[in-house]
Scaffold this motif. Structure first.
Motif, PDB file in Angstrom:
ATOM      1  N   LEU A  24      -3.833 -18.281   4.366  1.00  0.00           N
ATOM      2  CA  LEU A  24      -4.234 -18.669   3.010  1.00  0.00           C
ATOM      3  C   LEU A  24      -3.561 -19.964   2.573  1.00  0.00           C
ATOM      4  CD1 LEU A  24      -3.953 -15.110   1.396  1.00  0.00           C
ATOM      5  CD2 LEU A  24      -6.009 -16.202   2.315  1.00  0.00           C
ATOM      6  N   LEU A  25      -3.210 -20.807   3.514  1.00  0.00           N
ATOM      7  CA  LEU A  25      -2.564 -22.078   3.188  1.00  0.00           C
ATOM      8  C   LEU A  25      -3.518 -22.991   2.430  1.00  0.00           C
ATOM      9  CD1 LEU A  25      -0.774 -22.944   6.548  1.00  0.00           C
ATOM     10  CD2 LEU A  25       0.332 -22.357   4.383  1.00  0.00           C
ATOM     11  N   THR A  26      -3.009 -23.616   1.370  1.00  0.00           N
ATOM     12  CA  THR A  26      -3.813 -24.570   0.610  1.00  0.00           C
ATOM     13  C   THR A  26      -3.314 -26.004   0.764  1.00  0.00           C
ATOM     14  OG1 THR A  26      -2.469 -24.200  -1.384  1.00  0.00           O
ATOM     15  CG2 THR A  26      -4.440 -22.835  -1.114  1.00  0.00           C
ATOM     16  N   SER A  27      -2.099 -26.182   1.274  1.00  0.00           N
ATOM     17  CA  SER A  27      -1.549 -27.530   1.399  1.00  0.00           C
ATOM     18  C   SER A  27      -0.640 -27.625   2.615  1.00  0.00           C
ATOM     19  CB  SER A  27      -0.777 -27.921   0.138  1.00  0.00           C
ATOM     20  OG  SER A  27       0.366 -27.103  -0.024  1.00  0.00           O
ATOM     21  N   VAL A  28      -0.459 -28.862   3.085  1.00  0.00           N
ATOM     22  CA  VAL A  28       0.494 -29.151   4.159  1.00  0.00           C
ATOM     23  C   VAL A  28       1.509 -30.133   3.602  1.00  0.00           C
ATOM     24  CG1 VAL A  28       0.832 -29.983   6.506  1.00  0.00           C
ATOM     25  CG2 VAL A  28      -1.318 -28.861   5.882  1.00  0.00           C
ATOM     26  N   LYS A  29       2.786 -29.736   3.606  1.00  0.00           N
ATOM     27  CA  LYS A  29       3.837 -30.530   2.993  1.00  0.00           C
ATOM     28  C   LYS A  29       4.558 -31.404   4.019  1.00  0.00           C
ATOM     29  CE  LYS A  29       4.890 -26.867  -0.375  1.00  0.00           C
ATOM     30  NZ  LYS A  29       5.956 -25.946  -0.846  1.00  0.00           N
ATOM     31  N   LYS A  30       5.101 -32.493   3.522  1.00  0.00           N
ATOM     32  CA  LYS A  30       6.008 -33.299   4.320  1.00  0.00           C
ATOM     33  C   LYS A  30       7.216 -32.446   4.701  1.00  0.00           C
ATOM     34  CE  LYS A  30       9.301 -37.095   3.771  1.00  0.00           C
ATOM     35  NZ  LYS A  30       9.886 -38.078   2.830  1.00  0.00           N
ATOM     36  N   GLY A  31       7.665 -32.579   5.948  1.00  0.00           N
ATOM     37  CA  GLY A  31       8.862 -31.880   6.387  1.00  0.00           C
ATOM     38  C   GLY A  31       8.613 -30.592   7.139  1.00  0.00           C
ATOM     39  N   VAL A  32       7.352 -30.144   7.179  1.00  0.00           N
ATOM     40  CA  VAL A  32       7.045 -28.912   7.902  1.00  0.00           C
ATOM     41  C   VAL A  32       6.877 -29.186   9.400  1.00  0.00           C
ATOM     42  CG1 VAL A  32       5.395 -27.024   8.187  1.00  0.00           C
ATOM     43  CG2 VAL A  32       6.002 -27.810   5.887  1.00  0.00           C
TER      44      VAL A  32
END
Length: 331
Positions: free
Chosen positions: A109-117
């Motif tokens: 259910l991910l809605t975003s991909v963040k910097k640092g992952v």
């Protein structure tokens, strides 16, 4: 005889205070590609005490991946997280020393991909298909010299950013099918690999416009798939100073190809289900593919040729000439 897999997961405390405690996580592990599986139940941070080939988390309920959630120092090739109701991954969640072949986080259910992952994860392929992704921070895939393939299929992504992949020079394959792209911006692929042909899969979106400069600073393209979009025209510029070996634009609204396509060394061309394609242009395409031995799939269209008094029938990979039925002059 199969070798038994020993228990090699270690439990430590989750350090992210905002996360809900997870009492038990069920893992599936494979020591080698052909070995039998071992089902293991752990809680807390996941670590490996011995080398393994594949670590799978599936059908669990893990809403949030906190910092230090997965810590791998031994050898591992594949890490998959499938259908675990993941809604958020915090930067630093993956502390992985070996170089992974594949990191797949799918059907969550991910809605975003963040910097640092993912920036510091040594991985050749990241597959984030079948989530709810609509937001990808510009720096989410920067500074990763190991990354070669990114799959973002079956999400809700509305735009490609030309600022993706800064200092990640080895990404040559990008797949964003079944999303909500409406256009390709200028310099969309400028940071992708320059030392090998690109493979771009952008089918099943809503793309109606390709900027004149979308492919500026891009190198040669092995495969470009734009099937199932809303394209009426392709810009001349996308064919200049590069080879597009395989071009697929089935099920669009194209009327013609730009003249530059005839100098682009296309080896395979598919444009099925473009029912309003211009007959003058179709004849030029036929001449081009016949002369250069191009593999082709035509739309099903009949074009009248009054000079030769025939109907030229285009159908899949063949063309036919059928004599025109001229009006009777009477007896």
């Amino acid at each position: 005889m199969f070798e038994r897999i020993v228990f090699f997961a270690v439990v430590t405390k989750i350090v992210c205070e905002s996360c809900n405690p997870i009492s038990t996580i069920n893992l599936t592990v494979y020591r080698t590609i052909d070995s039998v599986i071992e089902n293991v139940s752990v809680s807390g941070t996941i670590e490996l005490k011995e080398d393994a080939f594949h670590l799978l988390l599936a059908n669990e309920s893990i809403p949030e991946f906190c910092e230090n959630f997965v810590r791998i120092t031994n050898e591992l090739s594949v890490l998959q997280i499938i259908n675990c109701s993941v809604t958020n991954i915090e930067p630093g969640a993956f502390l992985i020393d070996p170089t992974l072949t594949l990191l797949k986080i799918s059907s969550n259910l991910l809605t975003s991909v963040k910097k640092g992952v993912f920036n510091n994860v040594r991985v050749k392929e990241i597959d984030l298909s079948k989530n709810l992704l609509s937001t990808i921070e510009d720096e989410a895939f920067d500074n990763n010299t190991y990354l070669e393939v990114l799959k973002l299929n079956y999400n809700a992504i509305k735009a490609i950013s030309p600022d993706w992949f800064q200092n990640s020079p080895n990404v040559y394959k990008l797949s964003i099918i079944y999303n909500e792209l409406t256009q390709l911006p200028p310099e969309a692929f400028k940071n992708l690999a320059k030392h090998r042909p690109l493979k771009l899969r952008l089918s099943a979106n809503r793309i109606s416009e390709i900027s004149l400069d979308s492919f500026k600073f891009s190198g040669n393209i092995d495969i470009l798939r734009l099937n199932g979009n809303k394209l009426v025209a392709l810009p001349e510029e996308m064919f200049l100073n590069r080879t597009i070996k395989v071009l697929e634009v089935n099920t669009n609204r194209l009327l013609c190809f730009p003249d530059a396509i005839y100098n682009s060394h296309v080896a395979s061309l598919q444009f099925l289900e473009n029912p309003h394609f211009n007959c003058t242009c179709l004849r030029k395409v036929k001449e081009f593919v016949d002369k250069n031995g191009v593999e082709v799939m035509y739309p099903s269209i009949i074009c009248e040729d009054r000079v030769k008094d025939v109907n030229l029938v285009f159908n899949f990979n063949k063309t036919y000439e059928i004599p025109l039925l001229l009006p009777s002059t009477g007896g």
